[in-house]
Design an enzyme around this catalytic site. Structure first.
Site, mmCIF file in Angstrom:
data_model
loop_
_atom_site.group_PDB
_atom_site.id
_atom_site.type_symbol
_atom_site.label_atom_id
_atom_site.label_comp_id
_atom_site.label_asym_id
_atom_site.label_seq_id
_atom_site.Cartn_x
_atom_site.Cartn_y
_atom_site.Cartn_z
ATOM 1 C CG ASN A 76 8.859 11.403 19.564
ATOM 2 O OD1 ASN A 76 9.631 12.252 19.969
ATOM 3 N ND2 ASN A 76 8.012 10.789 20.370
ATOM 4 C CG HIS A 106 -5.099 5.660 -3.423
ATOM 5 N ND1 HIS A 106 -5.474 6.665 -4.274
ATOM 6 C CD2 HIS A 106 -4.090 6.157 -2.677
ATOM 7 C CE1 HIS A 106 -4.720 7.720 -4.067
ATOM 8 N NE2 HIS A 106 -3.868 7.441 -3.086
ATOM 9 C CB ALA A 159 6.558 -1.218 18.508
ATOM 10 C CB THR A 164 -7.714 -2.850 10.449
ATOM 11 O OG1 THR A 164 -7.873 -3.992 11.294
ATOM 12 C CG2 THR A 164 -6.368 -2.924 9.732
ATOM 13 C CE LYS A 165 -12.658 -5.777 11.995
ATOM 14 N NZ LYS A 165 -12.256 -6.956 11.519
#
Length: 194
Positions: A76, A106, A159, A164-165
């Site tokens: 979307n 970064h 939501a 991160t894993k």
């Protein structure tokens, strides 16, 4: 199933989008404009891709495809996907709006070799690791998916979660960082709190 209804002008605008879509990918269902695509030749659009407006797809490559959409993927409005290594999105994936998926960032901020705050972020070494999103995954509004993540088939990512894993198949994960809160029990055909 909910059916969309459009005004005359809505249908006209959709028709224009369909025609413009075919210039980007003959197999896509509809790509809504505006859209920003960098490295188009390094993207496999799959079949019947649908995008919302304001999406940004960027692939940094010099020789091979690195962003792969499965079939019947729907993303979307304002989804941003950034690829340096590889991002695979499975079949029948549904993404809400304002999602960020990046296989790169970064700097390094954990482990032995960490980035110095004395170096400007734009000059720090990139952390790069591929992302794999399985089939039949639903990704909620405002989700962030970080480098090196694998999301299994049948998952729901709530939501505003930050993944991160890796998330195992048939799980519901929420939070920052995202944690599994439910698994689907195939024997009883229901989601079970864990």
């Amino acid at each position: 199933m909910i059916k969309n209804t459009y005004s005359f002008w809505g249908y006209l605008r959709l028709a224009i989008f369909v025609v413009r879509t075919k210039f980007i990918s003959s197999k896509a269902r509809i790509i809504r404009f505006p859209i920003e695509i960098r490295g188009k030749r390094f993207i496999n659009f799959g079949s019947r891709l649908t995008t919302g407006k304001g999406c940004r797809l960027e692939v940094f490559s010099t020789k091979e495809k690195k962003l792969f959409f499965g079939n019947d993927v729907q993303i979307n409005d304002y989804v941003h996907i950034s690829v340096m290594s590889r991002v695979n999105i499975g079949d029948n994936v549904l993404m809400a709006s304002h999602i960020y998926i990046s296989d790169n960032s970064h700097g390094f901020y954990g482990g032995e070799a960490q980035s110095s705050p004395d170096i400007p972020p734009i000059k720090r070494a990139y952390k790069i690791a591929p992302i794999f999103i399985g089939n039949n995954v639903w990704i909620g509004e405002g989700v962030v998916i970080m480098p090196g993540v694998r999301i299994g088939d049948g998952c729901v990512i709530g939501a505003n979660s930050t993944v991160t894993k890796s998330i195992p198949a048939n799980s519901i994960a929420v939070g920052q960082p995202a944690k599994v809160i439910k698994k689907f029990d195939s024997k009883y055909q229901r989601w079970v709190i864990i």
